[in-house]
Design a protein around this motif. Sequence first.
Motif, PDB file in Angstrom:
ATOM      1  N   ASN A 114     -10.738  15.865 -38.271  1.00  0.00           N
ATOM      2  CA  ASN A 114      -9.646  15.273 -39.026  1.00  0.00           C
ATOM      3  C   ASN A 114      -9.053  14.097 -38.260  1.00  0.00           C
ATOM      4  O   ASN A 114      -7.929  13.714 -38.476  1.00  0.00           O
ATOM      5  CB  ASN A 114      -8.555  16.320 -39.268  1.00  0.00           C
ATOM      6  N   THR A 115      -9.844  13.548 -37.371  1.00  0.00           N
ATOM      7  CA  THR A 115      -9.286  12.575 -36.443  1.00  0.00           C
ATOM      8  C   THR A 115      -9.490  11.140 -36.871  1.00  0.00           C
ATOM      9  O   THR A 115      -8.953  10.252 -36.250  1.00  0.00           O
ATOM     10  CB  THR A 115      -9.943  12.749 -35.072  1.00  0.00           C
ATOM     11  N   ILE A 116     -10.266  10.897 -37.914  1.00  0.00           N
ATOM     12  CA  ILE A 116     -10.579   9.522 -38.261  1.00  0.00           C
ATOM     13  C   ILE A 116     -10.374   9.318 -39.745  1.00  0.00           C
ATOM     14  O   ILE A 116     -10.780  10.143 -40.540  1.00  0.00           O
ATOM     15  CB  ILE A 116     -12.031   9.186 -37.901  1.00  0.00           C
ATOM     16  N   TYR A 117      -9.707   8.240 -40.102  1.00  0.00           N
ATOM     17  CA  TYR A 117      -9.499   7.974 -41.516  1.00  0.00           C
ATOM     18  C   TYR A 117     -10.334   6.775 -41.922  1.00  0.00           C
ATOM     19  O   TYR A 117     -10.084   5.655 -41.499  1.00  0.00           O
ATOM     20  CB  TYR A 117      -8.028   7.707 -41.829  1.00  0.00           C
ATOM     21  N   ILE A 118     -11.354   7.017 -42.739  1.00  0.00           N
ATOM     22  CA  ILE A 118     -12.220   5.947 -43.232  1.00  0.00           C
ATOM     23  C   ILE A 118     -12.226   6.021 -44.753  1.00  0.00           C
ATOM     24  O   ILE A 118     -12.771   6.959 -45.317  1.00  0.00           O
ATOM     25  CB  ILE A 118     -13.671   6.096 -42.723  1.00  0.00           C
ATOM     26  N   PRO A 119     -11.637   5.071 -45.454  1.00  0.00           N
ATOM     27  CA  PRO A 119     -11.652   5.118 -46.913  1.00  0.00           C
ATOM     28  C   PRO A 119     -13.082   5.077 -47.447  1.00  0.00           C
ATOM     29  O   PRO A 119     -13.965   4.443 -46.867  1.00  0.00           O
ATOM     30  CB  PRO A 119     -10.890   3.849 -47.316  1.00  0.00           C
ATOM     31  N   ARG A 120     -13.317   5.774 -48.566  1.00  0.00           N
ATOM     32  CA  ARG A 120     -14.566   5.753 -49.327  1.00  0.00           C
ATOM     33  C   ARG A 120     -15.693   6.538 -48.697  1.00  0.00           C
ATOM     34  O   ARG A 120     -16.677   6.833 -49.347  1.00  0.00           O
ATOM     35  CB  ARG A 120     -15.092   4.312 -49.537  1.00  0.00           C
ATOM     36  N   LEU A 121     -15.628   6.809 -47.413  1.00  0.00           N
ATOM     37  CA  LEU A 121     -16.807   7.311 -46.723  1.00  0.00           C
ATOM     38  C   LEU A 121     -16.586   8.707 -46.168  1.00  0.00           C
ATOM     39  O   LEU A 121     -15.469   9.124 -45.919  1.00  0.00           O
ATOM     40  CB  LEU A 121     -17.153   6.356 -45.570  1.00  0.00           C
ATOM     41  N   TYR A 122     -17.688   9.423 -45.993  1.00  0.00           N
ATOM     42  CA  TYR A 122     -17.596  10.730 -45.369  1.00  0.00           C
ATOM     43  C   TYR A 122     -17.027  10.588 -43.967  1.00  0.00           C
ATOM     44  O   TYR A 122     -17.454   9.750 -43.181  1.00  0.00           O
ATOM     45  CB  TYR A 122     -18.964  11.394 -45.307  1.00  0.00           C
ATOM     46  N   LEU A 123     -16.098  11.441 -43.662  1.00  0.00           N
ATOM     47  CA  LEU A 123     -15.406  11.350 -42.384  1.00  0.00           C
ATOM     48  C   LEU A 123     -16.329  11.648 -41.214  1.00  0.00           C
ATOM     49  O   LEU A 123     -16.226  11.050 -40.157  1.00  0.00           O
ATOM     50  CB  LEU A 123     -14.247  12.355 -42.401  1.00  0.00           C
ATOM     51  N   ASP A 124     -17.236  12.593 -41.409  1.00  0.00           N
ATOM     52  CA  ASP A 124     -17.968  13.115 -40.275  1.00  0.00           C
ATOM     53  C   ASP A 124     -19.472  12.929 -40.411  1.00  0.00           C
ATOM     54  O   ASP A 124     -20.247  13.652 -39.835  1.00  0.00           O
ATOM     55  CB  ASP A 124     -17.653  14.599 -40.092  1.00  0.00           C
ATOM     56  N   ALA A 125     -19.931  11.968 -41.211  1.00  0.00           N
ATOM     57  CA  ALA A 125     -21.345  11.640 -41.305  1.00  0.00           C
ATOM     58  C   ALA A 125     -21.563  10.253 -40.731  1.00  0.00           C
ATOM     59  O   ALA A 125     -20.650   9.439 -40.696  1.00  0.00           O
ATOM     60  CB  ALA A 125     -21.798  11.674 -42.764  1.00  0.00           C
ATOM     61  N   PRO A 126     -22.771   9.928 -40.282  1.00  0.00           N
ATOM     62  CA  PRO A 126     -23.031   8.538 -39.902  1.00  0.00           C
ATOM     63  C   PRO A 126     -22.823   7.632 -41.114  1.00  0.00           C
ATOM     64  O   PRO A 126     -23.113   8.025 -42.247  1.00  0.00           O
ATOM     65  CB  PRO A 126     -24.504   8.559 -39.479  1.00  0.00           C
ATOM     66  N   PHE A 127     -22.311   6.439 -40.900  1.00  0.00           N
ATOM     67  CA  PHE A 127     -22.169   5.499 -42.010  1.00  0.00           C
ATOM     68  C   PHE A 127     -22.253   4.083 -41.465  1.00  0.00           C
ATOM     69  O   PHE A 127     -22.006   3.823 -40.280  1.00  0.00           O
ATOM     70  CB  PHE A 127     -20.866   5.714 -42.773  1.00  0.00           C
ATOM     71  N   PHE A 128     -22.613   3.176 -42.357  1.00  0.00           N
ATOM     72  CA  PHE A 128     -22.797   1.775 -41.992  1.00  0.00           C
ATOM     73  C   PHE A 128     -21.519   0.991 -42.237  1.00  0.00           C
ATOM     74  O   PHE A 128     -20.718   1.323 -43.116  1.00  0.00           O
ATOM     75  CB  PHE A 128     -23.920   1.158 -42.827  1.00  0.00           C
ATOM     76  N   SER A 129     -21.328  -0.063 -41.458  1.00  0.00           N
ATOM     77  CA  SER A 129     -20.254  -1.001 -41.748  1.00  0.00           C
ATOM     78  C   SER A 129     -20.584  -1.736 -43.045  1.00  0.00           C
ATOM     79  O   SER A 129     -21.717  -1.712 -43.522  1.00  0.00           O
ATOM     80  CB  SER A 129     -20.088  -2.000 -40.602  1.00  0.00           C
ATOM     81  N   GLY A 130     -19.569  -2.359 -43.627  1.00  0.00           N
ATOM     82  CA  GLY A 130     -19.778  -3.027 -44.901  1.00  0.00           C
ATOM     83  C   GLY A 130     -20.849  -4.087 -44.865  1.00  0.00           C
ATOM     84  O   GLY A 130     -21.570  -4.287 -45.851  1.00  0.00           O
ATOM     85  N   ASP A 131     -21.006  -4.772 -43.740  1.00  0.00           N
ATOM     86  CA  ASP A 131     -22.027  -5.809 -43.632  1.00  0.00           C
ATOM     87  C   ASP A 131     -23.359  -5.256 -43.145  1.00  0.00           C
ATOM     88  O   ASP A 131     -24.328  -6.003 -42.983  1.00  0.00           O
ATOM     89  CB  ASP A 131     -21.563  -6.937 -42.708  1.00  0.00           C
ATOM     90  N   SER A 141     -30.150  15.966 -41.758  1.00  0.00           N
ATOM     91  CA  SER A 141     -28.952  16.131 -42.585  1.00  0.00           C
ATOM     92  C   SER A 141     -28.087  14.899 -42.461  1.00  0.00           C
ATOM     93  O   SER A 141     -28.419  13.949 -41.733  1.00  0.00           O
ATOM     94  CB  SER A 141     -28.161  17.376 -42.156  1.00  0.00           C
ATOM     95  N   ASP A 142     -26.957  14.895 -43.158  1.00  0.00           N
ATOM     96  CA  ASP A 142     -25.952  13.820 -43.045  1.00  0.00           C
ATOM     97  C   ASP A 142     -26.561  12.450 -43.327  1.00  0.00           C
ATOM     98  O   ASP A 142     -26.400  11.506 -42.553  1.00  0.00           O
ATOM     99  CB  ASP A 142     -25.298  13.855 -41.661  1.00  0.00           C
ATOM    100  N   PHE A 143     -27.244  12.326 -44.443  1.00  0.00           N
ATOM    101  CA  PHE A 143     -27.893  11.066 -44.818  1.00  0.00           C
ATOM    102  C   PHE A 143     -26.854  10.054 -45.275  1.00  0.00           C
ATOM    103  O   PHE A 143     -25.848  10.389 -45.888  1.00  0.00           O
ATOM    104  CB  PHE A 143     -28.880  11.314 -45.953  1.00  0.00           C
ATOM    105  N   SER A 144     -27.128   8.785 -45.009  1.00  0.00           N
ATOM    106  CA  SER A 144     -26.205   7.737 -45.426  1.00  0.00           C
ATOM    107  C   SER A 144     -26.959   6.424 -45.601  1.00  0.00           C
ATOM    108  O   SER A 144     -27.682   5.984 -44.694  1.00  0.00           O
ATOM    109  CB  SER A 144     -25.099   7.565 -44.385  1.00  0.00           C
ATOM    110  N   PHE A 145     -26.802   5.796 -46.774  1.00  0.00           N
ATOM    111  CA  PHE A 145     -27.342   4.460 -47.030  1.00  0.00           C
ATOM    112  C   PHE A 145     -26.268   3.416 -46.761  1.00  0.00           C
ATOM    113  O   PHE A 145     -25.062   3.706 -46.821  1.00  0.00           O
ATOM    114  CB  PHE A 145     -27.780   4.329 -48.489  1.00  0.00           C
ATOM    115  N   ASP A 146     -26.695   2.191 -46.485  1.00  0.00           N
ATOM    116  CA  ASP A 146     -25.732   1.095 -46.434  1.00  0.00           C
ATOM    117  C   ASP A 146     -25.426   0.651 -47.865  1.00  0.00           C
ATOM    118  O   ASP A 146     -26.019   1.125 -48.830  1.00  0.00           O
ATOM    119  CB  ASP A 146     -26.246  -0.056 -45.576  1.00  0.00           C
ATOM    120  N   ARG A 147     -24.480  -0.241 -48.025  1.00  0.00           N
ATOM    121  CA  ARG A 147     -24.000  -0.613 -49.360  1.00  0.00           C
ATOM    122  C   ARG A 147     -25.054  -1.347 -50.174  1.00  0.00           C
ATOM    123  O   ARG A 147     -25.042  -1.277 -51.401  1.00  0.00           O
ATOM    124  CB  ARG A 147     -22.749  -1.477 -49.236  1.00  0.00           C
TER     125      ARG A 147
END
Length: 905
Positions: A260-277, A203-209
């Motif tokens: 509700n502890t982390i504010y990340i624009p554009r991205l799911y708050l509670d899923a793994p995600f990649f940095s912009g680079d 679950s919680d799939f995430s691609f980089d940009r």
Amino acid sequence: MQRSIIYFIIAFHICICSPVWAQKKKLDLSEAAIWPYISAEKITDKGNYASYIIGSQANGDTLVIRSLISPWERKYLHSSGLQFSANSRLAVFRSKGDTLCLITLGTDSIEYIPHVSSYKLASGQRQDWLACQLKDSTRTLLLWNLLTGTKLIYTNVTDYLFSDNGSVLLLQTSTNTAEVYELALCDLLSGRMQVVSKGSRASDFSFDRLSKQFAFLRISSRGNTLWYCKLGMDSAIRLVDSATPGMSGYSILDRGFPTNTIYIPRLYLDAPFFSGDGRRIFFVIRPNSVVWHTASGDTLSKVSIWNYLDEVVPPNRVLPHDQAVQRKSNNGLLAVLNLSDMSRIIPLQQLSDDGTANLDNNDSANYLITKFSHPVSKESKWRSYNSIDISLVSINDGRKIWIVKNIPASNEVTVSTSGRYVIWYERAKRAYFCYNIRSGATRNITSSIPEPIYKEEDVGDLPASFGVGGWLKDDTAILIYDQYDIWQVDPEGKRRAIDLTGGIGKKTGVMFRIMNFDKDATIPAVLNDTLYLCALNDSSRSNGFYRMTVSKPGRPLKLGSGSGMAYFPQRYSFDILGVADWFYPIKAKAADVWLMKVMSPSEYPNLSVTHDFRTVQRLTVLEPQMRFKWYTSSLLHWKLPDGKIDQGILYKPEDFSPDKKYPIIFFYYEKNADAVNSYLYPELSPGTLNIPWFVSHGYLVFVPDIQFKVGYPGQSVLNCVVSAAKYLMGKPWVDGNRMGIEGHSFGGYETNYIVSKTHLFAAAVSAAGTTDIPIAYGDASSVDWMNFFEFSQGRIGADIGTRPALYALNSPILNAGNVSTPLLIMSNKADYAVMWYQDLSWFAILQHLGKKVWLLQYDGEGHVLFEKHNQMDYSIRMGQFFDYYLKGMPPPIWMTGEKKIDGKE
């Protein structure tokens, strides 16, 4: 057909469209259920098509799709969830439940796919694929190339996700006979399919940009694991599990847990995600010791009524903290794994952090902003803020760098767009400070601004700022507001601040604010030289739009303005029921085309389109108010006892005659004058006054702004309301013997205080208001009452030990013997803001003293009424109560001792 943005003009509307007053009927409370609303407004990237929903509570929704450059338009009943394709050629939406519709814009071509459980459009540059999952036994996924018409079928699909650029589809499949799941990548350009993982459910799939790598979680009762795959790899690899260095004592959170502890624009708050680079993976962890609680459900029940003639007193209640209703814990913490060094996990937060880990606009930066709160501090109980420390945490090694310690908490902490600076506002010093991440230097950057950049409020707390408008390109400057104008400020503090609007705002009494059309940016970057501004005249409350050039400070160019209302950031939270939202213009991504709404008291907030904010084209023509006796509004000014000038909104029937005498109701809370040019929907009352209904039925309604003096909140509201009443009593069309008052929440307290101090009013309604200030002050069951009275809305301005007399002076319950105004109270047992016992005690004492008082209590309801049947019931009873005392109509039987209304309990 276009018309000038003098779109605000109402005279045209009234002269051409208004029927004879006598032909109109009074508003009925049932109209609230069929009154139309416009929602779900969208525009294509090219700005050539728009969609929106017109609906009502009773009649359902109609989806409208229309061209902005031709007469083409289509309407679909009971449809929603529309998405436009990136090329602005297609639209996909749900119709009548589970039918998916695909329409070619501007044509009659439409395709229907029945029994669809979910669907997704490919996003990014290649948004030409549609994936939809069917409701069938084989869990079929239909993949449709919207350009070529090619359709592919996959079965046993449990989850699916397009990459950001639409070039890859990730599929998870599983047979019905095994608990083994396969993850496969489908290259949408070549059609090649590759299985990259098998195992337990992911679950919680995430691609980089760039869509070159992805991450996901595998969910297990033994602990979740983080997996990673780069396109071209034979299979996914497990990156993080409980044995990974840095994970001792922690577990990975999936989306099933709140964070509700982390504010990340554009991205799911509670899923793994990649940095912009793409060099890092962020994910959320929690300590293994955290216990998660669930809340019990609510039940429906009927209304209970007590009045001063009853022989019994209402029973007390179990306080909410005894009801085993617990909120979920809030312990998600941000962690990072650097893909260049996968040897250990770096936790970026600790449990003591108050949960504002902030990557802001630059998630490729090397640092994370965190705030450490001081939760054990005694002051946190009675102040609206804790003391905090602000720090940077290195994303590379977890090292913490302290920026500032022990300052009053501020939500205004942000990182610059390129990650060079940290900016924050200090309430105590009434200034913005900037920390240079490279040099470590901290500077006051607003000392050269000669105007106050903070709100000179009458609340006894440290003042908040007017806010930040955005960053210029490459962090060369930050734009900061004073009350009226916009200042360009050097983050290094070396150059003096420049007044971009040339002081025109202050000179003309016009407040300027920047409009940001980038939905993803928390603090926008001004990447070109042109700014669009919205403006509000501080005297007339007229609204307008301007344009200015950053490199040429001075008078902004006016584009359009008028006497109505379109958009401006609200200065105050309106307490008037049914105020239409000030609609933020929606810009097409690739064109200078905006959707906007324009309104006035007599003009419904219809949706329009503009290319320049000078002229607008109306897209909807809704005029429900034209069938009814409607209202007009105007701003009045009068003198307070101390000589200051106050202001308020007077609502009158549109067929108002100065030769008649009208009953009048005063509604109040704090400041509402900014809403004078806004449209009011006639909504059922959740606790506050339905102004359109009362005006339609022959009442005047006046909404005064309250000017508070710290230490004397009760006397302040008494001075404002009574002076307004006496001012209006001087008008020949106001019946001074038929005046009523109504307030909810803090307005309920204000009502209670007024009736304990004056005999001026013939009837009063109080909903969910405090009465016993000393008792409320020490109540630890809900609101932080110490803060409320010492530093916040309660405005006592001192603790009870220092100024006990003020707490007694502001308590209505201590003046119960002075009450002569008939009073209707509404208060509910599940009210977690103002405890039920406050109004229960108030009622019991007034009842004991033989005062005319009624108490309405709706089971299952809290501070406001949510259930429609309860809102209808309360609206009817409030209307009957005022009709009896202000119009001389017969009393309803529930007021005379029985408990029914029109045969309904």
